[in-house]
Design a protein around this motif. Structure first.
Motif, PDB file in Angstrom:
ATOM      1  N   MET A   1    -110.006   0.026 -81.606  1.00 20.12           N
ATOM      2  CA  MET A   1    -109.054  -1.042 -82.720  1.00 20.12           C
ATOM      3  C   MET A   1    -110.610  -2.189 -83.904  1.00 20.12           C
ATOM      4  O   MET A   1    -110.553  -1.629 -85.236  1.00 20.12           O
ATOM      5  CB  MET A   1    -108.839  -2.395 -82.266  1.00 20.12           C
ATOM      6  CG  MET A   1    -107.275  -2.271 -81.509  1.00 20.12           C
ATOM      7  SD  MET A   1    -106.903  -3.623 -80.600  1.00 20.12           S
ATOM      8  CE  MET A   1    -108.535  -3.764 -79.353  1.00 20.12           C
ATOM      9  N   LEU A   2    -111.699  -1.921 -83.332  1.00 20.62           N
ATOM     10  CA  LEU A   2    -112.254  -2.356 -83.430  1.00 20.62           C
ATOM     11  C   LEU A   2    -112.454  -1.256 -85.487  1.00 20.62           C
ATOM     12  O   LEU A   2    -113.821  -1.074 -86.431  1.00 20.62           O
ATOM     13  CB  LEU A   2    -113.709  -2.393 -83.735  1.00 20.62           C
ATOM     14  CG  LEU A   2    -114.048  -3.809 -81.948  1.00 20.62           C
ATOM     15  CD1 LEU A   2    -114.978  -3.147 -81.328  1.00 20.62           C
ATOM     16  CD2 LEU A   2    -113.603  -4.403 -82.531  1.00 20.62           C
ATOM     17  N   PHE A   3    -112.204  -0.389 -85.172  1.00 16.39           N
ATOM     18  CA  PHE A   3    -112.641   0.638 -85.519  1.00 16.39           C
ATOM     19  C   PHE A   3    -112.106   0.494 -86.877  1.00 16.39           C
ATOM     20  O   PHE A   3    -112.138   1.207 -89.094  1.00 16.39           O
ATOM     21  CB  PHE A   3    -112.299   2.694 -84.998  1.00 16.39           C
ATOM     22  CG  PHE A   3    -112.591   3.783 -86.593  1.00 16.39           C
ATOM     23  CD1 PHE A   3    -113.812   3.879 -85.598  1.00 16.39           C
ATOM     24  CD2 PHE A   3    -111.415   4.013 -87.093  1.00 16.39           C
ATOM     25  CE1 PHE A   3    -114.269   5.152 -86.636  1.00 16.39           C
ATOM     26  CE2 PHE A   3    -112.038   5.017 -88.008  1.00 16.39           C
ATOM     27  CZ  PHE A   3    -113.443   5.928 -87.505  1.00 16.39           C
ATOM     28  N   VAL A  95    -105.636  -9.042 -83.164  1.00 12.81           N
ATOM     29  CA  VAL A  95    -104.910  -9.415 -82.130  1.00 12.81           C
ATOM     30  C   VAL A  95    -103.405  -8.940 -81.135  1.00 12.81           C
ATOM     31  O   VAL A  95    -103.191  -9.049 -79.785  1.00 12.81           O
ATOM     32  CB  VAL A  95    -104.349 -10.863 -83.360  1.00 12.81           C
ATOM     33  CG1 VAL A  95    -103.256 -11.405 -82.879  1.00 12.81           C
ATOM     34  CG2 VAL A  95    -105.563 -11.222 -83.830  1.00 12.81           C
ATOM     35  N   VAL A  96    -102.815  -8.086 -81.819  1.00 12.85           N
ATOM     36  CA  VAL A  96    -101.614  -8.042 -81.009  1.00 12.85           C
ATOM     37  C   VAL A  96    -102.350  -7.120 -79.867  1.00 12.85           C
ATOM     38  O   VAL A  96    -101.927  -7.201 -78.367  1.00 12.85           O
ATOM     39  CB  VAL A  96    -101.497  -6.412 -82.316  1.00 12.85           C
ATOM     40  CG1 VAL A  96     -99.946  -6.372 -81.458  1.00 12.85           C
ATOM     41  CG2 VAL A  96    -100.051  -7.405 -83.220  1.00 12.85           C
ATOM     42  N   GLY A  97    -103.064  -6.071 -80.730  1.00 10.33           N
ATOM     43  CA  GLY A  97    -103.962  -5.500 -78.887  1.00 10.33           C
ATOM     44  C   GLY A  97    -104.683  -6.046 -77.848  1.00 10.33           C
ATOM     45  O   GLY A  97    -103.894  -6.588 -76.794  1.00 10.33           O
ATOM     46  N   ALA A  98    -105.171  -7.864 -78.051  1.00  8.39           N
ATOM     47  CA  ALA A  98    -105.567  -8.411 -77.208  1.00  8.39           C
ATOM     48  C   ALA A  98    -104.286  -9.003 -76.280  1.00  8.39           C
ATOM     49  O   ALA A  98    -104.419  -9.339 -74.785  1.00  8.39           O
ATOM     50  CB  ALA A  98    -106.534  -9.279 -77.526  1.00  8.39           C
ATOM     51  N   PHE A 103    -100.611  -9.264 -71.348  1.00 13.40           N
ATOM     52  CA  PHE A 103     -99.136  -9.690 -70.916  1.00 13.40           C
ATOM     53  C   PHE A 103     -97.973  -7.828 -70.628  1.00 13.40           C
ATOM     54  O   PHE A 103     -97.530  -7.987 -70.195  1.00 13.40           O
ATOM     55  CB  PHE A 103     -98.554 -10.007 -72.203  1.00 13.40           C
ATOM     56  CG  PHE A 103     -98.407 -11.186 -72.702  1.00 13.40           C
ATOM     57  CD1 PHE A 103     -98.497 -12.016 -71.426  1.00 13.40           C
ATOM     58  CD2 PHE A 103     -99.639 -12.264 -73.652  1.00 13.40           C
ATOM     59  CE1 PHE A 103     -98.988 -14.295 -71.705  1.00 13.40           C
ATOM     60  CE2 PHE A 103     -99.962 -12.702 -73.754  1.00 13.40           C
ATOM     61  CZ  PHE A 103     -99.508 -14.106 -73.043  1.00 13.40           C
ATOM     62  N   LEU A 104     -98.933  -7.226 -71.145  1.00 14.63           N
ATOM     63  CA  LEU A 104     -98.165  -5.792 -71.021  1.00 14.63           C
ATOM     64  C   LEU A 104     -98.942  -5.688 -69.377  1.00 14.63           C
ATOM     65  O   LEU A 104    -100.141  -4.790 -69.134  1.00 14.63           O
ATOM     66  CB  LEU A 104     -98.592  -4.144 -71.540  1.00 14.63           C
ATOM     67  CG  LEU A 104     -97.992  -3.783 -71.737  1.00 14.63           C
ATOM     68  CD1 LEU A 104     -96.140  -3.245 -71.662  1.00 14.63           C
ATOM     69  CD2 LEU A 104     -97.891  -2.477 -72.859  1.00 14.63           C
ATOM     70  N   PRO A 105     -97.261  -5.498 -68.630  1.00 17.49           N
ATOM     71  CA  PRO A 105     -98.280  -4.770 -67.223  1.00 17.49           C
ATOM     72  C   PRO A 105     -98.179  -2.790 -67.268  1.00 17.49           C
ATOM     73  O   PRO A 105     -97.438  -2.238 -67.910  1.00 17.49           O
ATOM     74  CB  PRO A 105     -97.357  -5.346 -66.336  1.00 17.49           C
ATOM     75  CG  PRO A 105     -95.772  -4.859 -67.014  1.00 17.49           C
ATOM     76  CD  PRO A 105     -96.676  -5.786 -68.108  1.00 17.49           C
TER      77      PRO A 105
END
Length: 390
Positions: A1-3, A95-98, A103-105
């Motif tokens: 994501m930082l890319f 933001v979405v990645g965090a 929350f996604l198991p």
């Protein structure tokens, strides 16, 4: 994501940063992980729709990205407009990645909101998949089997064939649109103007809309009909026709019918759903956690290679007609249909072999062995109860 953020610092290489960002995101993070998760949570006849629900975001991004890029192109600041676009999208991705990380198991077993009874119920729900569940240990035997499996190489070939047109269309759509005339129909003069670069940005949005509808429809139909290959062939044909129209209506870089060419450009977005179904095929037709991981990695390598090759099919020396690029779309997608048919026939062959292996067992033996194999983390080739989808 930082890319995403890093790409914004590459002023001279805007197109390069765009391509790298897309390939890094798709190949290294999103698709293979989500396919693994979907395979652990859903039944085979539910997986096509679930894969389509995340893959449709590619088409929605094309709509959103085209509109945002069009709006940003009107900004007049000392800060490059394309940098504004990349910083905004990059920040949203972080933001979405965090949120996903929190929350996604990873699997039903690791779902913190589930009680132990609910975790067991979630596992038992997908027992008939016979594809096992998450296993943190890499099994070298399963990795080796992936490289020996003919199905795996057919999937990789199909992925590469579907990605070559994607590499060309995704990178050159706006360039092709700039050769079309928005004002006239029919036979055009040599000096007829094309769409401006700004107009070309917004005109990529309808292609994304068509792609989104096709992805969701294809995901639904593949589960409803329980047939991936037939639906895949159906969705490939419109893009082949689109390539034929682009050549027929613009044989030498002098468009004969600009409205028809614009319609052909919009129609070219249907084939993207084929790759989505290849991902769904991986979710439904591969068992053994290490084999799934290896298979998804090989699939995404083929995806990246195909996209790289696709960018080379549109040569600057052939501008503005790009005839070779359009021919490559027709040729690769036609070859893809043949590979899909071969995969379907081979899946049927493997199912018949499994049925033959089970024919000599008693009902009690089958019942006992079926229960053991369901979560034994065995590969599809070592489990006689595994059923390959079409």
């Amino acid at each position: 994501m930082l890319f995403e953020h890093c790409s914004a610092s590459l002023k001279a290489g805007m197109d390069v940063s765009s391509e790298l960002r897309i390939r890094v995101d798709e190949s290294c993070s999103v698709a293979p992980i989500l396919v693994l998760i979907i395979a652990m949570w859903y039944k085979k006849n539910e997986q096509g729709r679930r894969v389509s629900w995340f893959y449709v975001c590619n088409s929605l991004t094309q709509i959103f990205g085209g509109c945002v890029a069009y709006g940003v192109s009107f900004a007049s600041t000392g800060f490059a407009t394309w940098r504004i676009f990349y910083i905004a999208i990059g920040a949203l991705t972080i933001v979405v990645g965090a949120l996903v990380a929190v929350f996604l198991p990873d699997s039903p077993v690791k779902a913190r909101r589930f009680t132990d009874a609910e975790k067991v119920a979630a596992l038992m729900r997908v027992k008939d998949n016979q594809s096992g569940t998450q296993n943190a240990h890499i099994k070298s035997s399963q990795v080796l089997e992936s490289f020996k499996d003919i199905r795996m190489w057919l999937i990789c070939l199909a992925t590469m064939l579907s990605s070559i047109p994607n590499g060309g269309i995704s990178n050159f759509t706006s360039i092709l649109l700039e050769t079309f005339d928005p004002n006239k129909d029919g036979l055009m003069s040599d000096n007829a103007p094309g769409y401006t670069s700004q107009q070309a940005l917004i005109l990529t949005a309808p292609t994304g809309g068509i792609g989104a509808v096709m992805v969701l429809l294809v995901g639904y139909l593949s589960d409803r009909w329980r047939d991936r290959s037939l639906v895949m062939i159906i969705v490939i044909i419109p893009t082949i026709l689109s390539g034929c129209l682009m050549i027929g209506l613009d044989p030498n870089g002098i468009p004969k019918n600009k409205s028809g060419l614009l319609a052909a450009s919009f129609l070219s977005g249907t084939f993207g759903a084929a790759f989505m179904l290849l991902l769904a095929w991986n979710a439904s037709n591969i068992a053994g956690h290490s084999k799934k991981v290896t298979a998804n990695a090989l699939t995404l390598v083929a995806f990246a290679v195909g996209n790289i090759l696709g960018t080379q099919t549109f040569q600057q020396k052939e501008a503005p007609g790009y005839k070779s690029g359009k021919i490559s779309i027709i040729a690769t997608l036609s070859a893809l249909i043949l590979v899909v048919i071969a995969l379907r026939l081979y899946n049927d062959h493997l199912n018949k072999m499994n049925q033959k292996a089970l024919a000599g067992m008693s009902d009690d033996e089958k019942a006992g062995l079926r229960g053991k194999m369901a979560f034994a983390d065995q590969t599809d080739r070592r489990n006689p109860f595994f059923v390959y989808t079409h």
